[in-house]
Design an enzyme around this catalytic site. Structure first.
Site, PDB file in Angstrom:
ATOM      1  N   HIS C  14      38.739  20.516  34.718  1.00 49.06           N
ATOM      2  CA  HIS C  14      40.171  20.685  35.015  1.00 49.06           C
ATOM      3  C   HIS C  14      40.801  21.577  33.950  1.00 49.06           C
ATOM      4  CE1 HIS C  14      42.351  17.307  32.487  1.00 49.06           C
ATOM      5  NE2 HIS C  14      41.428  17.909  31.782  1.00 49.06           N
ATOM      6  N   CYS C  33      44.096  22.532  26.141  1.00 48.79           N
ATOM      7  CA  CYS C  33      43.893  22.005  27.501  1.00 48.79           C
ATOM      8  C   CYS C  33      44.296  23.021  28.570  1.00 48.79           C
ATOM      9  CB  CYS C  33      44.694  20.719  27.717  1.00 48.79           C
ATOM     10  SG  CYS C  33      44.107  19.359  26.699  1.00 48.79           S
ATOM     11  N   HIS C  39      38.000  23.357  31.261  1.00 45.15           N
ATOM     12  CA  HIS C  39      37.117  22.537  30.436  1.00 45.15           C
ATOM     13  C   HIS C  39      36.811  21.301  31.289  1.00 45.15           C
ATOM     14  CE1 HIS C  39      41.091  20.814  29.636  1.00 45.15           C
ATOM     15  NE2 HIS C  39      40.466  19.690  29.348  1.00 45.15           N
TER      16      HIS C  39
END
Lengths: 134, 134, 134, 134, 134, 134
Positions: C14, C33, C39
């Site tokens: 995601h 993120c 990742h």
């Protein structure tokens, strides 16, 4: 109100088998858990007691004392035993659900300070039950 | 040379008991492990294979394939079984030591690429054995 | 009333990225993120069902059955998938919070006996979320 | 309402000893925990915050931010410290119970979004406490 | 040749501090590990013994016996102790490296059957040492 | 000679897919690991260094220093990245086998004291690889 949990351990044999059912019914519901020659598990048992910490000792109850009580009242009766043959569950299956209720009922009156809050019983890495006495 | 390890799992019953010994001798050596009605464990099994990664797939061997082989050859024979009654260990005790050797001997010829390097068998949180075929 | 928990597992990719925000805003809130090339995580999923053990089987519900349902309804859709591209979260970020709610809503009506009590989703060793449907 | 938990870690020394008690009383209640030259633990700390996920970020609160706050406000004061000598617990024993209450009281006002729900503090593999602020 | 490992546990305080060095040198090398009021750890200790399983008992050595020996010879001396003040490491730092060597040297002659193969000592979740006596 | 191990962590996306193969061949070998939209893992990385403890510090090498080096040289390049798109593995598949060799080759010359002994890389709870540079 603080909750303190102590983990103990026992290893036991059991099988899940309903004598009133046919072989086929047992196989359908219990699968390999019904194998006649038994199987077994390493059970992890977490006992949670709730209460207020004593102002002097800082303890709800001494975990050394709690550990001793759990061993005397519960795990010495279950460890290296057969849960079908060696324990009186009143005719109920030795499922983790019934075993957790039995542990609650057997242990509850032995907690010296604070109050028993939860019995958590882990049967495998992937399955555990919790019982709060309600 | 890279080593790849796959973990599998089985639950089984057993007891440790030497029929040539007296009750007292069994009790002295095996203690509660000799209880007549069996006890059991959740066994974790790690199988390590060594080899060179294939230049195209990057695999020593496919762990999906390895998992399938371990299940077919080993854990389906041991899972939810009685290690004294359901497995032929040639008259040896179903100790973790003897079981690890039996798993090595049974599995070795089924490894399709690379070479079996180690059988690690964990019986409880605190006890495991390793066997390297030597 | 006993609570039984079954653990399942999936691995997914995601990223967390808000298309209405500038690069700078995404970087400030999501940090690494938000990396464009994705990742991923090994997700552990615990499903807790509450109910009364059946007097004959001793089960709230059969954990073999529960495992099958979770796999069919949830993890086969998420495992080895991209949570942004392959799952319809109604335009919401694939955060663990939103994913846990999605799992609850998707799974709830499929529980055959007892009642869904909690979805616990662990994203890393250090982070997990819990959702009780309220 | 979703619950998100972040795990942090610290290593500390302490002893449990009541200066108003005799040696014998300390020994009876605290046993080896009262050893004069201290002992120590690797403490695991789980902080749970409850709230509604933000519709854009999907977060109750950013766990990177939560981690930073826990480190600044709690673990940097406790890590590699002596819980009797280096922390002001108002004269209370540095038991896990009292420490969890102190962590709650110290951390509560620093949670930026959502609401502090639970402090779980694990002292050893076998013992942990939980405090919900009530 | 089979390798059997038994895990034991102790909790201890220590600090790393070189009295011949300046404060600055201690701080540079040891950082917060040099804090004067001590800190502590939950240490996990794995003791591996190698040998051939006995044809009757199936054991290299009885793990109940091994556990008792490790407790008597090692962990009762280390548990709830201060590794700088209560143990004689010959003037060496109580680092995990030096502690593992001390445990090897102290334990080696007490192994009744088989041969000591490895001392593994885990200080934190992220750090462990192994010593093979060479 | 003592062996010291430091554990680090990274989360990454990848897929296993051989562009020279047909869809059918990829599916047969890699199964769901070949899903086009990627998947991901929480990778645990253990780096083992061997050497003799320094007589003053008691360290083979400072694990704080080792942690910093692993982060700078390895995990900051892999964490929250795509192992196919963001890392140059010389055209090899981002299997754990190839990744462990890449980590060894990249890290080896940066170990300041002692000698790199082993790279252990865990991809899931059930699969890990080890590489010793041979």
């Amino acid at each position: 109100m603080v909750y303190i949990t102590r983990k103990e351990h026992f290893n036991a044999a059991h099988k899940l088998y309903c004598t009133q059912w046919t072989e086929g019914e047992n196989d359908q519901v219990f699968g390999k858990c019904a194998n006649p020659n038994w199987h077994g598990h390493n059970y992890d048992l977490w006992v949670t007691v709730k209460g207020n910490p004593d102002p002097e000792s800082g303890f709800i109850l001494n975990t050394q004392v709690l550990s001793k009580i759990i061993k005397e009242v519960i795990t010495e009766k279950l460890d290296h035993r057969n849960l079908n043959l060696d324990i009186d569950l009143g005719g109920l299956q030795p499922s983790s659900e019934n075993l957790a209720i039995w542990i609650w009922n057997t242990l509850k009156s032995h907690i010296p300070t604070g109050e028993l809050h939860c019995i958590k019983l882990q049967e495998t890495e992937n399955i555990y039950v919790e019982y709060y006495g309600e």
